[in-house]
Design an enzyme around this catalytic site. Structure first.
Site, mmCIF file in Angstrom:
data_model
loop_
_atom_site.group_PDB
_atom_site.id
_atom_site.type_symbol
_atom_site.label_atom_id
_atom_site.label_comp_id
_atom_site.label_asym_id
_atom_site.label_seq_id
_atom_site.Cartn_x
_atom_site.Cartn_y
_atom_site.Cartn_z
ATOM 1 N N HIS A 75 0.847 -1.194 0.000
ATOM 2 C CA HIS A 75 0.000 0.000 0.000
ATOM 3 C C HIS A 75 0.878 1.238 0.000
ATOM 4 O O HIS A 75 1.782 1.365 0.820
ATOM 5 C CB HIS A 75 -0.904 -0.005 1.240
ATOM 6 C CG HIS A 75 -1.920 1.105 1.243
ATOM 7 N ND1 HIS A 75 -3.119 1.023 0.580
ATOM 8 C CD2 HIS A 75 -1.890 2.339 1.825
ATOM 9 C CE1 HIS A 75 -3.795 2.146 0.761
ATOM 10 N NE2 HIS A 75 -3.073 2.971 1.511
ATOM 11 N N SER A 76 0.619 2.153 -0.916
ATOM 12 C CA SER A 76 1.343 3.421 -1.035
ATOM 13 C C SER A 76 2.832 3.134 -1.234
ATOM 14 O O SER A 76 3.201 2.473 -2.200
ATOM 15 C CB SER A 76 1.066 4.298 0.191
ATOM 16 O OG SER A 76 1.488 5.615 -0.013
ATOM 17 N N LEU A 77 3.705 3.605 -0.339
ATOM 18 C CA LEU A 77 5.126 3.279 -0.464
ATOM 19 C C LEU A 77 5.324 1.776 -0.618
ATOM 20 O O LEU A 77 6.177 1.320 -1.396
ATOM 21 C CB LEU A 77 5.893 3.781 0.763
ATOM 22 C CG LEU A 77 7.343 3.309 0.908
ATOM 23 C CD1 LEU A 77 8.217 3.826 -0.223
ATOM 24 C CD2 LEU A 77 7.911 3.714 2.269
#
Length: 236
Positions: A75-77
């Site tokens: 998720h994200s990074l």
């Protein structure tokens, strides 16, 4: 029955603990493997990485990719880490994930119009986090929590801001991309751009919420992950 190991990579500023409860909702044949990055939770005393390549080298050298088939979720990074780790394994001619699941991160080949803030003094960085990023106000307003969190946020922001996309062939594995309908950091058209990164099946799921939709209601996300893993397993 041989299990499938699901390596889960956290978003910026977070640790592995957020994924541990997922094991209660995934099929029994899925082994959840939350990845603890240096600088957080049980690895709090270790220096955080500020660039992606050394982090990838560490993960290739320490994670067990040999004893069971596996998939990646980030998720994200964590999505960026999962994607580039899959490509790094390919570069090294090592075993590949069977499925890549990426969440809340724009397709990496696309330009990201967001400010670089990792180099800013603390006060200016906190102001930028308030203005441009979906960071909890409870964190930013608590001096004690902020003192602990800011170095990690700065390091993780540096990983993203120093990242340079390299053009390579699409991955030879199915890819599922998740996004939040109200996420200004990864709008729907940028989530759709992940299709260019796979030579196999691609699907996309959008969920209500902002950048951290996975925290606000994880059950629909886990159901979609289960569906994707089950379909991949049935396809052999």
């Amino acid at each position: 029955m041989l299990k499938l190991r699901l390596f889960c990579f956290p978003y910026g500023g977070a640790g592995a603990s957020g994924y541990r409860m997922w094991s209660r909702f995934l099929p029994s044949w899925v082994e959840i493997a939350p990845v603890q990055l240096p600088g957080r939770e049980s690895r709090f005393r270790e220096a955080s990485h500020r660039h992606l390549d050394p982090l990838l080298a560490e993960l290739v050298g320490t994670l067990d990719f040999a004893s069971a088939p596996f998939a990646f979720f980030g998720h994200s990074l964590g999505a960026l880490i999962a994607f580039e780790l899959a490509r790094e394994l390919r570069r090294r001619e090592k075993r590949a994930p069977l499925l890549l699941l990426v969440s809340a991160y724009p397709a990496p080949q696309l330009h990201r119009d967001r400010p670089h803030i990792a180099h800013l003094p603390d006060d200016a960085m906190v102001a930028a986090l308030r203005e441009h990023f979906d960071v909890s106000a409870a964190l930013l307003d608590d001096p004690d929590l902020l003192e602990l969190a800011l170095p990690l946020l700065r390091a993780d922001m540096s990983v993203v801001e120093s990242y340079v996309y390299r053009d390579e062939p699409p991955l030879d594995l199915p890819l599922v991309a998740f996004g939040g309908l109200g996420d200004p950091e990864a709008p729907e058209e940028q989530i759709r751009g992940w299709q260019a990164q796979t030579a196999r099946a691609f699907s996309m799921r959008m969920f209500p919420g902002g950048h951290f939709f996975v925290n606000h209601d994880s059950q629909p996300v886990i159901r979609e992950i289960t569906e994707a893993l089950t379909a991949m397993r049935a396809a052999g």
